[in-house]
Design a protein around this motif. Sequence first.
Motif, mmCIF file in Angstrom:
data_model
loop_
_atom_site.group_PDB
_atom_site.id
_atom_site.type_symbol
_atom_site.label_atom_id
_atom_site.label_comp_id
_atom_site.label_asym_id
_atom_site.label_seq_id
_atom_site.Cartn_x
_atom_site.Cartn_y
_atom_site.Cartn_z
ATOM 1 N N TRP A 1 0.829 -1.197 0.000
ATOM 2 C CA TRP A 1 0.000 0.000 0.000
ATOM 3 C C TRP A 1 0.869 1.255 0.000
ATOM 4 O O TRP A 1 0.589 2.211 -0.715
ATOM 5 N N LEU A 2 1.929 1.237 0.782
ATOM 6 C CA LEU A 2 2.819 2.384 0.892
ATOM 7 C C LEU A 2 3.532 2.689 -0.422
ATOM 8 O O LEU A 2 3.699 3.853 -0.785
ATOM 9 N N THR A 3 3.950 1.658 -1.134
ATOM 10 C CA THR A 3 4.665 1.847 -2.401
ATOM 11 C C THR A 3 3.733 1.885 -3.603
ATOM 12 O O THR A 3 4.195 2.035 -4.730
ATOM 13 N N ASP A 4 2.444 1.741 -3.377
ATOM 14 C CA ASP A 4 1.435 1.754 -4.444
ATOM 15 C C ASP A 4 1.741 0.701 -5.513
ATOM 16 O O ASP A 4 1.678 0.970 -6.712
ATOM 17 N N SER A 5 2.091 -0.490 -5.047
ATOM 18 C CA SER A 5 2.380 -1.608 -5.941
ATOM 19 C C SER A 5 1.225 -2.594 -5.926
ATOM 20 O O SER A 5 0.425 -2.625 -4.994
#
Length: 137
Positions: A22-26
Amino acid sequence: KKPLVIITAVPYAIIGAVFLFWLTDSNIDRGAYAGMLLLVGLSVSNAIVLVNYFSKSVVNKAEEIIELTGRRLRALTSTTITTFAALIPFIMSHAETFWKHLSLSIAGGIVVSYLFVIMFLPFIYQLVIKRRDESGF
């Protein structure tokens, strides 16, 4: 009861992996799922090291469990740091590949699992030991 204490590290590892995605939008794809399977083994092994160390010692008080956790802190920290460091080249790559997603899931999960094992697993172990002593088993 000890295996249940050990397995409590697994959900936190999965939460850490999903949080890093979620943090890296992967996207979570095949590599991420493979990494989460590997992550289960890694997080459980950290918990096994600590619970096994508790089991070999006579533990009656919370202070003793905290002291024993401090003694194993260096081993757990070095294992976590070396695992995370080995994944950095894959994480830093710009291509969205199987290996990058595998590395993201392992890195996020192993860090959160490590924090859980250090901070909360001794508390859970203490609860299990108290109940065992009170029930006579």
